[in-house]
Design a protein around this motif. Structure first.
Motif, PDB file in Angstrom:
ATOM      1  N   ASN A  82      -8.295  -2.445   2.751  1.00 46.47           N
ATOM      2  CA  ASN A  82      -8.897  -1.138   2.974  1.00 46.47           C
ATOM      3  C   ASN A  82      -8.546  -0.661   4.382  1.00 46.47           C
ATOM      4  O   ASN A  82      -7.762  -1.292   5.093  1.00 46.47           O
ATOM      5  CB  ASN A  82     -10.416  -1.182   2.734  1.00 46.47           C
ATOM      6  N   ILE A  83      -9.153   0.429   4.811  1.00 42.25           N
ATOM      7  CA  ILE A  83      -8.836   1.009   6.124  1.00 42.25           C
ATOM      8  C   ILE A  83      -9.145   0.061   7.282  1.00 42.25           C
ATOM      9  O   ILE A  83      -8.535   0.131   8.336  1.00 42.25           O
ATOM     10  CB  ILE A  83      -9.544   2.367   6.304  1.00 42.25           C
ATOM     11  N   ASP A  84     -10.091  -0.875   7.057  1.00 40.60           N
ATOM     12  CA  ASP A  84     -10.454  -1.851   8.086  1.00 40.60           C
ATOM     13  C   ASP A  84      -9.624  -3.135   7.988  1.00 40.60           C
ATOM     14  O   ASP A  84      -9.950  -4.128   8.626  1.00 40.60           O
ATOM     15  CB  ASP A  84     -11.944  -2.196   7.984  1.00 40.60           C
ATOM     16  N   PHE A  85      -8.571  -3.124   7.173  1.00 40.68           N
ATOM     17  CA  PHE A  85      -7.681  -4.268   6.944  1.00 40.68           C
ATOM     18  C   PHE A  85      -8.389  -5.459   6.310  1.00 40.68           C
ATOM     19  O   PHE A  85      -7.978  -6.597   6.462  1.00 40.68           O
ATOM     20  CB  PHE A  85      -6.974  -4.691   8.244  1.00 40.68           C
ATOM     21  N   SER A  86      -9.463  -5.185   5.584  1.00 43.94           N
ATOM     22  CA  SER A  86     -10.162  -6.210   4.826  1.00 43.94           C
ATOM     23  C   SER A  86      -9.594  -6.210   3.406  1.00 43.94           C
ATOM     24  O   SER A  86      -9.487  -5.162   2.775  1.00 43.94           O
ATOM     25  CB  SER A  86     -11.658  -5.890   4.789  1.00 43.94           C
ATOM     26  N   SER A  87      -9.227  -7.374   2.900  1.00 42.04           N
ATOM     27  CA  SER A  87      -8.642  -7.465   1.555  1.00 42.04           C
ATOM     28  C   SER A  87      -9.731  -7.276   0.504  1.00 42.04           C
ATOM     29  O   SER A  87     -10.307  -8.237   0.005  1.00 42.04           O
ATOM     30  CB  SER A  87      -7.954  -8.812   1.360  1.00 42.04           C
ATOM     31  N   SER A  88     -10.005  -6.029   0.176  1.00 44.95           N
ATOM     32  CA  SER A  88     -11.097  -5.743  -0.746  1.00 44.95           C
ATOM     33  C   SER A  88     -10.667  -4.966  -1.983  1.00 44.95           C
ATOM     34  O   SER A  88     -11.460  -4.780  -2.900  1.00 44.95           O
ATOM     35  CB  SER A  88     -12.194  -4.954  -0.016  1.00 44.95           C
ATOM     36  N   ASN A  89      -9.426  -4.500  -2.041  1.00 46.47           N
ATOM     37  CA  ASN A  89      -8.962  -3.736  -3.200  1.00 46.47           C
ATOM     38  C   ASN A  89      -8.373  -4.679  -4.247  1.00 46.47           C
ATOM     39  O   ASN A  89      -7.579  -5.546  -3.925  1.00 46.47           O
ATOM     40  CB  ASN A  89      -7.905  -2.710  -2.783  1.00 46.47           C
ATOM     41  N   ALA A  90      -8.768  -4.464  -5.486  1.00 48.34           N
ATOM     42  CA  ALA A  90      -8.276  -5.297  -6.589  1.00 48.34           C
ATOM     43  C   ALA A  90      -6.809  -4.980  -6.883  1.00 48.34           C
ATOM     44  O   ALA A  90      -6.354  -3.858  -6.659  1.00 48.34           O
ATOM     45  CB  ALA A  90      -9.116  -5.033  -7.834  1.00 48.34           C
ATOM     46  N   PRO A  91      -6.062  -5.953  -7.406  1.00 44.77           N
ATOM     47  CA  PRO A  91      -4.670  -5.692  -7.802  1.00 44.77           C
ATOM     48  C   PRO A  91      -4.623  -4.637  -8.911  1.00 44.77           C
ATOM     49  O   PRO A  91      -5.536  -4.555  -9.730  1.00 44.77           O
ATOM     50  CB  PRO A  91      -4.184  -7.039  -8.334  1.00 44.77           C
ATOM     51  N   LEU A  92      -3.579  -3.834  -8.928  1.00 45.82           N
ATOM     52  CA  LEU A  92      -3.370  -2.851  -9.979  1.00 45.82           C
ATOM     53  C   LEU A  92      -2.314  -3.377 -10.943  1.00 45.82           C
ATOM     54  O   LEU A  92      -1.248  -3.824 -10.519  1.00 45.82           O
ATOM     55  CB  LEU A  92      -2.918  -1.515  -9.379  1.00 45.82           C
ATOM     56  N   LEU A  93      -2.600  -3.343 -12.232  1.00 52.12           N
ATOM     57  CA  LEU A  93      -1.699  -3.852 -13.262  1.00 52.12           C
ATOM     58  C   LEU A  93      -1.185  -2.708 -14.114  1.00 52.12           C
ATOM     59  O   LEU A  93      -1.917  -1.765 -14.396  1.00 52.12           O
ATOM     60  CB  LEU A  93      -2.423  -4.852 -14.160  1.00 52.12           C
ATOM     61  N   PHE A  94       0.066  -2.790 -14.541  1.00 51.69           N
ATOM     62  CA  PHE A  94       0.626  -1.779 -15.430  1.00 51.69           C
ATOM     63  C   PHE A  94       1.733  -2.397 -16.261  1.00 51.69           C
ATOM     64  O   PHE A  94       2.296  -3.422 -15.908  1.00 51.69           O
ATOM     65  CB  PHE A  94       1.143  -0.562 -14.653  1.00 51.69           C
ATOM     66  N   ASP A  95       2.023  -1.772 -17.395  1.00 52.25           N
ATOM     67  CA  ASP A  95       3.114  -2.178 -18.273  1.00 52.25           C
ATOM     68  C   ASP A  95       4.088  -1.014 -18.390  1.00 52.25           C
ATOM     69  O   ASP A  95       3.676   0.141 -18.353  1.00 52.25           O
ATOM     70  CB  ASP A  95       2.618  -2.509 -19.680  1.00 52.25           C
ATOM     71  N   VAL A  96       5.351  -1.333 -18.573  1.00 48.66           N
ATOM     72  CA  VAL A  96       6.371  -0.321 -18.802  1.00 48.66           C
ATOM     73  C   VAL A  96       7.055  -0.666 -20.117  1.00 48.66           C
ATOM     74  O   VAL A  96       7.532  -1.783 -20.293  1.00 48.66           O
ATOM     75  CB  VAL A  96       7.408  -0.286 -17.658  1.00 48.66           C
ATOM     76  N   ALA A  97       7.090   0.295 -21.039  1.00 50.83           N
ATOM     77  CA  ALA A  97       7.769   0.074 -22.312  1.00 50.83           C
ATOM     78  C   ALA A  97       9.263  -0.036 -22.055  1.00 50.83           C
ATOM     79  O   ALA A  97       9.860   0.851 -21.457  1.00 50.83           O
ATOM     80  CB  ALA A  97       7.473   1.223 -23.271  1.00 50.83           C
ATOM     81  N   LYS A  98       9.881  -1.137 -22.479  1.00 47.99           N
ATOM     82  CA  LYS A  98      11.311  -1.346 -22.264  1.00 47.99           C
ATOM     83  C   LYS A  98      12.138  -0.665 -23.340  1.00 47.99           C
ATOM     84  O   LYS A  98      13.257  -0.261 -23.113  1.00 47.99           O
ATOM     85  CB  LYS A  98      11.620  -2.840 -22.258  1.00 47.99           C
ATOM     86  N   ASP A  99      11.588  -0.555 -24.532  1.00 45.85           N
ATOM     87  CA  ASP A  99      12.329   0.007 -25.659  1.00 45.85           C
ATOM     88  C   ASP A  99      11.594   1.239 -26.167  1.00 45.85           C
ATOM     89  O   ASP A  99      10.495   1.125 -26.688  1.00 45.85           O
ATOM     90  CB  ASP A  99      12.422  -1.047 -26.770  1.00 45.85           C
TER      91      ASP A  99
END
Length: 144
Positions: A82-99
């Protein structure tokens, strides 16, 4: 910003599906706590006019964490701090259709209805489709 940045952004291949940058494009994940936008207008121009990726991932502006879209491209500010450099944001996951033949919705329905030889002829012209991890899990469960 300026000519030097424009030259670099123009080197990004047009066939890019997922674009990773440090800085965000203007208007997407770039809103600072001060209320100012720190994104690059030249990057936004290249993304929307030429590259047309499915997903853009950045992270420089910590307080810009989250997802936005322009209706075609999904923009993720995946900063874990976050703005205070504290690791508080969760990872963001996504998929990309290959076909594109496996796309959901009207484009996928249209491609599935075509004869096999026509599907291959249209494969390169079909628009890309991105989905969230949650949508992918939902579709997978419904097929079982």
């Amino acid at each position: 910003r300026g000519a030097a940045c424009r030259t670099k952004w123009r080197q990004i291949p047009s066939q890019t599906d997922v674009l990773l940058t440090h800085t965000p494009p203007l208007g997407h994940g770039d809103l600072c706590a001060s209320g100012h936008r720190a994104g690059c207008v030249d990057l936004l121009y290249e993304i929307q006019s030429r590259i047309r990726p499915c997903v853009v991932v950045c992270g420089h502006v910590h307080e810009g964490y989250g997802a936005t879209t322009d209706g075609y491209t999904t923009y993720l500010n995946a900063s874990t701090s976050n703005i205070d450099f504290s690791s508080s944001n969760a990872p963001l996951l996504f998929d990309v259709a290959k076909d594109p033949i496996h796309l959901a919705g009207p484009v996928g329905d249209y491609l599935q209805s075509m004869p096999q030889q026509a599907q291959h002829a249209h494969r390169d012209r079909a628009p890309k489709k991105c989905s969230s991890d949650r949508e992918t899990r939902r579709r997978t469960k419904s097929k079982q």
